[in-house]
Motif scaffolding. Structure first.
Motif, PDB file in Angstrom:
ATOM      1  N   ARG A 183       0.855  -1.197   0.000  1.00  0.00           N
ATOM      2  CA  ARG A 183       0.000   0.000   0.000  1.00  0.00           C
ATOM      3  C   ARG A 183       0.882   1.234   0.000  1.00  0.00           C
ATOM      4  N   HIS A 184       0.656   2.150  -0.932  1.00  0.00           N
ATOM      5  CA  HIS A 184       1.497   3.324  -1.058  1.00  0.00           C
ATOM      6  C   HIS A 184       0.646   4.589  -1.031  1.00  0.00           C
ATOM      7  N   ILE A 185       1.316   5.727  -0.985  1.00  0.00           N
ATOM      8  CA  ILE A 185       0.643   7.020  -1.043  1.00  0.00           C
ATOM      9  C   ILE A 185       0.994   7.666  -2.383  1.00  0.00           C
ATOM     10  N   GLU A 186      -0.006   7.877  -3.200  1.00  0.00           N
ATOM     11  CA  GLU A 186       0.219   8.460  -4.514  1.00  0.00           C
ATOM     12  C   GLU A 186      -0.167   9.936  -4.508  1.00  0.00           C
ATOM     13  N   GLN A 187      -0.048  10.576  -5.637  1.00  0.00           N
ATOM     14  CA  GLN A 187      -0.386  11.990  -5.743  1.00  0.00           C
ATOM     15  C   GLN A 187      -1.852  12.211  -5.376  1.00  0.00           C
ATOM     16  N   PRO A 188      -2.173  13.316  -4.695  1.00  0.00           N
ATOM     17  CA  PRO A 188      -1.354  14.500  -4.408  1.00  0.00           C
ATOM     18  C   PRO A 188      -0.454  14.379  -3.183  1.00  0.00           C
ATOM     19  N   GLY A 189      -0.336  13.199  -2.583  1.00  0.00           N
ATOM     20  CA  GLY A 189       0.637  12.986  -1.512  1.00  0.00           C
ATOM     21  C   GLY A 189       0.098  13.248  -0.120  1.00  0.00           C
ATOM     22  N   TRP A 190       0.981  13.035   0.862  1.00  0.00           N
ATOM     23  CA  TRP A 190       0.603  13.205   2.259  1.00  0.00           C
ATOM     24  C   TRP A 190       0.541  14.688   2.639  1.00  0.00           C
ATOM     25  N   LYS A 191      -0.212  14.948   3.704  1.00  0.00           N
ATOM     26  CA  LYS A 191      -0.324  16.299   4.261  1.00  0.00           C
ATOM     27  C   LYS A 191      -0.392  16.130   5.774  1.00  0.00           C
ATOM     28  N   LEU A 192       0.755  16.260   6.415  1.00  0.00           N
ATOM     29  CA  LEU A 192       0.888  15.957   7.834  1.00  0.00           C
ATOM     30  C   LEU A 192       0.340  17.088   8.693  1.00  0.00           C
ATOM     31  N   GLY A 193      -0.436  16.710   9.707  1.00  0.00           N
ATOM     32  CA  GLY A 193      -1.001  17.699  10.622  1.00  0.00           C
ATOM     33  C   GLY A 193      -0.930  17.232  12.062  1.00  0.00           C
ATOM     34  N   TRP A 194      -0.935  18.189  12.997  1.00  0.00           N
ATOM     35  CA  TRP A 194      -0.940  17.888  14.420  1.00  0.00           C
ATOM     36  C   TRP A 194      -1.414  19.121  15.188  1.00  0.00           C
ATOM     37  N   ASP A 195      -1.620  18.962  16.489  1.00  0.00           N
ATOM     38  CA  ASP A 195      -1.999  20.069  17.369  1.00  0.00           C
ATOM     39  C   ASP A 195      -0.856  20.339  18.345  1.00  0.00           C
ATOM     40  N   TRP A 196      -0.370  21.585  18.384  1.00  0.00           N
ATOM     41  CA  TRP A 196       0.597  21.963  19.408  1.00  0.00           C
ATOM     42  C   TRP A 196      -0.107  22.044  20.763  1.00  0.00           C
ATOM     43  N   CYS A 241       5.478  29.435  10.343  1.00  0.00           N
ATOM     44  CA  CYS A 241       4.081  29.048  10.575  1.00  0.00           C
ATOM     45  C   CYS A 241       3.721  29.281  12.037  1.00  0.00           C
ATOM     46  N   CYS A 242       2.626  29.991  12.256  1.00  0.00           N
ATOM     47  CA  CYS A 242       2.147  30.271  13.616  1.00  0.00           C
ATOM     48  C   CYS A 242       0.847  29.542  13.922  1.00  0.00           C
ATOM     49  N   GLU A 243       0.413  28.649  13.048  1.00  0.00           N
ATOM     50  CA  GLU A 243      -0.840  27.927  13.248  1.00  0.00           C
ATOM     51  C   GLU A 243      -0.715  26.965  14.430  1.00  0.00           C
ATOM     52  N   ARG A 244      -1.790  26.880  15.230  1.00  0.00           N
ATOM     53  CA  ARG A 244      -1.796  25.890  16.314  1.00  0.00           C
ATOM     54  C   ARG A 244      -1.967  24.480  15.751  1.00  0.00           C
ATOM     55  N   PRO A 263       3.662  17.287  20.137  1.00  0.00           N
ATOM     56  CA  PRO A 263       2.266  17.616  19.819  1.00  0.00           C
ATOM     57  C   PRO A 263       1.364  16.393  19.903  1.00  0.00           C
ATOM     58  N   GLU A 264       0.102  16.555  19.558  1.00  0.00           N
ATOM     59  CA  GLU A 264      -0.883  15.478  19.657  1.00  0.00           C
ATOM     60  C   GLU A 264      -1.847  15.557  18.467  1.00  0.00           C
ATOM     61  N   ASN A 265      -2.761  14.570  18.407  1.00  0.00           N
ATOM     62  CA  ASN A 265      -3.800  14.530  17.369  1.00  0.00           C
ATOM     63  C   ASN A 265      -3.204  14.578  15.957  1.00  0.00           C
ATOM     64  N   PHE A 266      -2.415  13.547  15.629  1.00  0.00           N
ATOM     65  CA  PHE A 266      -1.716  13.519  14.347  1.00  0.00           C
ATOM     66  C   PHE A 266      -2.630  13.008  13.224  1.00  0.00           C
ATOM     67  N   THR A 267      -2.458  13.575  12.045  1.00  0.00           N
ATOM     68  CA  THR A 267      -3.122  13.116  10.823  1.00  0.00           C
ATOM     69  C   THR A 267      -2.105  13.182   9.691  1.00  0.00           C
ATOM     70  N   ILE A 268      -2.320  12.365   8.650  1.00  0.00           N
ATOM     71  CA  ILE A 268      -1.414  12.418   7.491  1.00  0.00           C
ATOM     72  C   ILE A 268      -2.137  12.871   6.226  1.00  0.00           C
ATOM     73  N   GLY A 269      -3.397  13.255   6.355  1.00  0.00           N
ATOM     74  CA  GLY A 269      -4.105  13.847   5.226  1.00  0.00           C
ATOM     75  C   GLY A 269      -4.424  12.906   4.099  1.00  0.00           C
ATOM     76  N   VAL A 270      -4.439  11.602   4.352  1.00  0.00           N
ATOM     77  CA  VAL A 270      -4.790  10.610   3.338  1.00  0.00           C
ATOM     78  C   VAL A 270      -5.973   9.818   3.862  1.00  0.00           C
ATOM     79  N   GLN A 271      -7.022   9.694   3.051  1.00  0.00           N
ATOM     80  CA  GLN A 271      -8.227   9.010   3.490  1.00  0.00           C
ATOM     81  C   GLN A 271      -7.932   7.572   3.909  1.00  0.00           C
ATOM     82  N   GLY A 272      -8.525   7.175   5.029  1.00  0.00           N
ATOM     83  CA  GLY A 272      -8.398   5.809   5.512  1.00  0.00           C
ATOM     84  C   GLY A 272      -7.386   5.616   6.620  1.00  0.00           C
ATOM     85  N   TYR A 273      -6.520   6.599   6.875  1.00  0.00           N
ATOM     86  CA  TYR A 273      -5.475   6.441   7.882  1.00  0.00           C
ATOM     87  C   TYR A 273      -5.880   7.120   9.190  1.00  0.00           C
TER      88      TYR A 273
END
Length: 446
Positions: free
Chosen positions: A72-85, A116-119, A174-184
């Motif tokens: 299983r791989h990640i294809e375009q448009p690719g990952w988009k990593l997110g978290w909460d500080w 980046c100053c986003e929480r 940080p906490e509440n991690f996401t990788i921006g790919v459906q299903g993960y």
């Protein structure tokens, strides 16, 4: 002592009620986001955070995204990593990646503003061709991560950043991690043994702290409907078993979009955003799947048999880059040759070798083009017959499971698989015909 029969009724009802409550609790405690794949039981995406340096002013962090999944791989448009500080942290600069939004940095007065100053920052990989002074090792693939088997050199992505907090020194994960790919779905950060690094293999430096975040895939979270289906045929039977009707959707249902043959989508309606996966728009069919796979038992030799596999792209607006296909069949342990595809047995349970992975040859057919004349790829496979288990009877020549890009495909019902002709009935019919003509011949000669 005479017992009241009503007592037994109440007691039995209470037992049933308690059992029902226990089962409800049991099923409700199972998370629907949990994804376990028996063909890849240890597969996951791991986010590794290494704190390299830390002082009262800032912290320097290296983040590695590692795809430990076999197919299983990640294809375009690719990952988009997110978290909460957890606090008021800000990212001052980055190498190998960038935040999509700078955010509100008004609390910082004068001089250079943070990156980046986003929480809740959203981090994306840099594109190929990024200037060297902005790169890190294993960065800049546009967010694409290959699987472990398909291309081990591209299964990881790394970026570095400088982080600081205005109110407190030190570093908080940080906490509440996401990788921006459906299903993960990602878990919490877990401290592990610190990573070690070396430039020459003689002196080793050690991170001040290392944390791992594990992300698992669930097909049920990725999509409410399947994404592929399988049809079957064989040289010994004229019947072609199609994909089951409404495998992925049904024409006429709300949200089921398709175009009839000859129609083209409106360019104004199908605007392509490079940061988002294009919407699925398929050719109208009974199965309504974007991917249709056909398995054909082509020929039988004395010691071998041949299979042809064709993958059709029914999606009008999407190309599938670095696609792969996984098949489960008991005779895959005796593969002799695979033509025009790469092949690797998975051997997920060591002694059981009934599952294999197919993928395209680079610069030849690793890109499955969108629907049209070139929207298919195909291969033929030669397998050796095993005298102890080989037979074409009862649909044995067809796969048990097929997955495309890690998603399970809808198979036809087993009772519809093409069957061998019934030789006994054929011989009986032939015998009756032979007897009839023999009697007719005797009557004419008499």
């Amino acid at each position: 002592m005479k017992m009241n029969p009503f007592y037994f009724v109440v007691q039995r009802s209470s037992h049933i009620l308690f059992s029902f409550i226990f089962l409800c609790f049991l099923f409700s405690s199972i998370s629907p986001s949990f994804g376990y794949d028996p063909l890849d039981p240890y597969g996951n995406i791991t986010l590794k955070w290494d704190l390299l340096t830390s002082d009262t002013a800032s912290n320097y962090v290296r983040v590695s995204m590692l795809n430990f999944q076999k197919y299983r791989h990640i294809e375009q448009p690719g990952w988009k990593l997110g978290w909460d500080w957890k606090g008021d942290e800000a990212i001052w600069n980055m190498l190998g990646a960038e935040a999509t939004e700078q955010g509100n940095c008004s609390r910082f007065k004068g001089g250079q503003l943070p990156h980046c100053c986003e929480r809740t920052p959203s981090i994306v990989d840099l594109l190929p061709g990024t200037p060297y002074n902005m790169q890190t090792t294993n960065c800049c693939k546009g967010g694409v991560l290959s699987s472990m088997i398909q291309d081990p050199s591209k299964y990881g992505s790394v970026f570095e950043m400088t982080v600081s907090s205005a109110t407190k020194a030190g570093f908080n994960m940080p906490e509440n991690f996401t990788i921006g790919v459906q299903g993960y779905t990602c878990g919490d950060a877990v401290p592990v043994a610190p990573s070690k690094y070396s430039l020459d293999g003689r002196r080793w430096t050690q991170a001040l702290g290392t944390w791992n975040v594990t992300c698992m895939y669930s097909q049920f979270l990725a999509s409410t409907t399947p994404k592929c289906c399988v049809s079957l045929s064989a040289f010994y039977n004229s019947t072609i078993v199609p994909c089951p009707k409404c495998s992925c959707s049904c024409q006429g249902l709300p949200g089921a979009k398709c175009l009839n043959s000859g129609e083209t989508p409106s360019l104004l309606r199908e605007i392509k955003d490079k940061n988002r996966e294009p919407p699925s728009l398929v050719r109208c069919s009974e199965h309504m799947c974007p991917i249709w796979i056909h398995w054909h038992v082509k020929q039988s030799y004395t010691s071998y048999w041949r299979v042809k596999i064709t993958v059709h792209n029914q999606n009008i607006v999407k190309n599938y880059s670095e696609w792969n296909l996984v098949a489960l069949h008991p005779n895959l342990k005796s593969v002799v040759q695979v033509f025009s595809f790469n092949y690797e047995p998975l051997s997920q349970y060591e002694f059981i070798n009934d599952t294999g992975m197919f993928w395209g040859i680079k610069f030849y057919n690793d890109m499955l083009l969108q629907e049209g004349a070139g929207g298919n790829v195909q291969t033929e496979m030669l397998l050796q017959k095993d005298p102890g288990m080989f037979t074409f009877r009862e649909g044995w020549g067809f796969p048990r499971r097929i997955l495309f890009n890690g998603d399970e495909c809808v198979m036809p019902p087993p009772d519809q698989y093409p069957r061998l002709p019934n030789i006994g009935q054929h011989d009986a019919k032939f015998s009756i015909v032979a007897i009839f003509f023999s009697l007719l011949l005797m009557m004419l000669c008499a």
